[in-house]
Design a protein around this motif. Sequence first.
Motif, PDB file in Angstrom:
ATOM      1  N   GLY A  52       0.804  -1.209   0.000  1.00 11.49           N
ATOM      2  CA  GLY A  52       0.000   0.000   0.000  1.00 11.49           C
ATOM      3  C   GLY A  52       0.836   1.256   0.000  1.00 11.49           C
ATOM      4  N   ALA A  53       0.286   2.299   0.588  1.00  8.63           N
ATOM      5  CA  ALA A  53       0.951   3.592   0.666  1.00  8.63           C
ATOM      6  C   ALA A  53       0.711   4.174   2.048  1.00  8.63           C
ATOM      7  CB  ALA A  53       0.410   4.545  -0.405  1.00  8.63           C
ATOM      8  N   PRO A  54       1.685   4.887   2.613  1.00  8.22           N
ATOM      9  CA  PRO A  54       1.471   5.485   3.936  1.00  8.22           C
ATOM     10  C   PRO A  54       0.456   6.608   3.857  1.00  8.22           C
ATOM     11  CG  PRO A  54       3.533   6.253   2.981  1.00  8.22           C
ATOM     12  CD  PRO A  54       3.017   5.190   2.056  1.00  8.22           C
ATOM     13  N   CYS A  87     -14.808  -2.187   4.129  1.00  6.67           N
ATOM     14  CA  CYS A  87     -15.357  -1.013   4.817  1.00  6.67           C
ATOM     15  C   CYS A  87     -14.689   0.274   4.363  1.00  6.67           C
ATOM     16  CB  CYS A  87     -15.228  -1.199   6.318  1.00  6.67           C
ATOM     17  SG  CYS A  87     -16.149  -2.633   6.927  1.00  6.67           S
ATOM     18  N   ASP A  88     -13.404   0.225   4.088  1.00  3.58           N
ATOM     19  CA  ASP A  88     -12.635   1.381   3.608  1.00  3.58           C
ATOM     20  C   ASP A  88     -11.442   0.836   2.830  1.00  3.58           C
ATOM     21  OD1 ASP A  88     -13.365   4.016   3.879  1.00  3.58           O
ATOM     22  OD2 ASP A  88     -12.500   4.293   5.862  1.00  3.58           O
ATOM     23  N   SER A  89     -11.181   1.389   1.647  1.00  4.71           N
ATOM     24  CA  SER A  89     -10.020   0.917   0.896  1.00  4.71           C
ATOM     25  C   SER A  89      -9.726   1.825  -0.276  1.00  4.71           C
ATOM     26  CB  SER A  89     -10.270  -0.503   0.365  1.00  4.71           C
ATOM     27  OG  SER A  89      -9.136  -0.990  -0.341  1.00  4.71           O
ATOM     28  N   GLY A  90      -8.439   2.019  -0.532  1.00  5.43           N
ATOM     29  CA  GLY A  90      -8.026   2.517  -1.828  1.00  5.43           C
ATOM     30  C   GLY A  90      -7.941   1.349  -2.799  1.00  5.43           C
ATOM     31  N   TYR A  91      -7.706   1.660  -4.074  1.00  8.28           N
ATOM     32  CA  TYR A  91      -7.624   0.596  -5.067  1.00  8.28           C
ATOM     33  C   TYR A  91      -6.178   0.180  -5.335  1.00  8.28           C
ATOM     34  CZ  TYR A  91      -7.941  -2.086  -9.325  1.00  8.28           C
ATOM     35  OH  TYR A  91      -7.817  -3.095 -10.250  1.00  8.28           O
ATOM     36  N   GLY A  92      -5.286   1.147  -5.519  1.00 10.64           N
ATOM     37  CA  GLY A  92      -3.906   0.823  -5.832  1.00 10.64           C
ATOM     38  C   GLY A  92      -3.799   0.087  -7.153  1.00 10.64           C
ATOM     39  N   GLU A  93      -3.149  -1.061  -7.135  1.00 11.50           N
ATOM     40  CA  GLU A  93      -3.031  -1.917  -8.315  1.00 11.50           C
ATOM     41  C   GLU A  93      -4.075  -3.030  -8.303  1.00 11.50           C
ATOM     42  OE1 GLU A  93      -1.003  -1.069 -10.733  1.00 11.50           O
ATOM     43  OE2 GLU A  93      -0.357   0.631  -9.506  1.00 11.50           O
ATOM     44  N   GLY A  94      -4.934  -3.043  -7.298  1.00 10.42           N
ATOM     45  CA  GLY A  94      -6.007  -4.026  -7.238  1.00 10.42           C
ATOM     46  C   GLY A  94      -5.609  -5.374  -6.674  1.00 10.42           C
ATOM     47  N   MET A  95      -4.374  -5.510  -6.214  1.00 13.71           N
ATOM     48  CA  MET A  95      -3.916  -6.841  -5.806  1.00 13.71           C
ATOM     49  C   MET A  95      -4.647  -7.359  -4.573  1.00 13.71           C
ATOM     50  SD  MET A  95      -0.094  -5.960  -4.364  1.00 13.71           S
ATOM     51  CE  MET A  95       0.380  -5.344  -5.986  1.00 13.71           C
ATOM     52  N   ARG A 130      -6.778   9.186  -3.142  1.00 10.02           N
ATOM     53  CA  ARG A 130      -6.746   7.969  -3.946  1.00 10.02           C
ATOM     54  C   ARG A 130      -6.106   6.784  -3.233  1.00 10.02           C
ATOM     55  NH1 ARG A 130      -5.873   7.698  -8.865  1.00 10.02           N
ATOM     56  NH2 ARG A 130      -5.937   9.921  -9.354  1.00 10.02           N
ATOM     57  N   ASP A 131      -5.158   7.027  -2.333  1.00 10.97           N
ATOM     58  CA  ASP A 131      -4.490   5.909  -1.666  1.00 10.97           C
ATOM     59  C   ASP A 131      -5.334   5.294  -0.558  1.00 10.97           C
ATOM     60  OD1 ASP A 131      -2.158   5.944  -3.187  1.00 10.97           O
ATOM     61  OD2 ASP A 131      -1.272   7.524  -1.959  1.00 10.97           O
ATOM     62  N   GLN A 132      -6.390   5.979  -0.125  1.00  7.09           N
ATOM     63  CA  GLN A 132      -7.168   5.464   1.005  1.00  7.09           C
ATOM     64  C   GLN A 132      -8.637   5.206   0.680  1.00  7.09           C
ATOM     65  OE1 GLN A 132      -7.589   8.551   4.143  1.00  7.09           O
ATOM     66  NE2 GLN A 132      -6.537   9.909   2.708  1.00  7.09           N
ATOM     67  N   HIS A 133      -9.195   5.856  -0.351  1.00  9.36           N
ATOM     68  CA  HIS A 133     -10.607   5.680  -0.703  1.00  9.36           C
ATOM     69  C   HIS A 133     -10.752   5.468  -2.204  1.00  9.36           C
ATOM     70  CE1 HIS A 133     -12.086   8.112   3.061  1.00  9.36           C
ATOM     71  NE2 HIS A 133     -11.789   6.859   3.348  1.00  9.36           N
ATOM     72  N   MET A 134     -11.534   4.477  -2.584  1.00 13.42           N
ATOM     73  CA  MET A 134     -11.833   4.252  -3.994  1.00 13.42           C
ATOM     74  C   MET A 134     -12.868   5.246  -4.480  1.00 13.42           C
ATOM     75  SD  MET A 134     -11.949   0.113  -4.455  1.00 13.42           S
ATOM     76  CE  MET A 134     -13.293  -0.196  -3.324  1.00 13.42           C
TER      77      MET A 134
END
Length: 330
Positions: free
Chosen positions: A26-28, A225-233, A262-266
């Motif tokens: 992920g990302a900090p 419940c909460d997520s960014g997408y990133g690369e989808g892995m 973007r790193d924390q919410h889709m």
Amino acid sequence: MSRRSNIYSGPKSDHFDGERFFDPDGAPPKALRDLLRWQFDRDRKRAKWPDWAPSPFSDRPPARVDGGTVRLSFVGHASWLIQTAGLNILVDPVWSVRVSPFAWAGPRRHNDPGIPFEALPAIDVVLVSHGHYDHLDVATVSRLVREFSPRVITPLGNDLTMRAADAAIKAESYDWHDRISLSDEVAVNLVPTRHWSARGLFDRNRALWTSFVLETPAGKVYIVCDSGYGEGMHFRRVAEAHGPLRLAILPIGAYEPRWFMRDQHMNPSDAVQALCDCGAEQALAHHHGTFQLTDEAIDAPVVALAKALDEAGISRERFAVLKPGQVWDI
């Protein structure tokens, strides 16, 4: 694990460095300077939400749902009542007016919970995904404990937060990849998700965050419940480890501005891709329309979701949007 403070301590792992949790894929979280840049941006375009946006629905759930059916009632934001195999399970329950450390400031509700608290059936299990105030509402969890004495299941460290606020909350804390039996027919798995956690400015990632895969007689329900997408892995790995999935509950809101979120919410396009990655038969949207956490308009996530589904060639019925108080059966 030390109980001398509200800070988790435990052995190092591939996602805990001895002091803080992290997502290796992920990302900090953004730095404080980025938060201030967003909040004080002179060119910021923050949509104005209506003061009150009531749902036309209000649910009065049955006492129990037996057999192979799963009944899902949308409470609002990321809160759900899931009834199956004689169990009543609440996910990230929030009945408070504000999601904030302050009773007088911070994001407030724009509609009532889809189930009046007094209409709740006896709650057996509470799942709390992480420590952000719109997901861990200690006042609500305390009230549930007083009324029903449920099991409270949460990732590492969040139990300390709850117990520090109310010693009566006997929360059970678990790590990613743990599987917890809730009954002979139902179990919950904690799975990695692309997010972070904090209750203040100085406790970032001192507690873990998670998504859930709920095993039910009707199939597996993936609750993000909460997520960014990133690369989808993360979504593809859940499909590999826990598929096939009968249902995915995916967040679609709180995503603007993208440079910050973007790193924390889709956003809705990310959520559609997440559905494709995890391969669930059906999806339900949440994390929108109740608390204004970010800059988009109250209806923007729903409008953008329909567009993203059309562009992907996916039926809108496969990714449904409920209002608080509406019910979905599988």
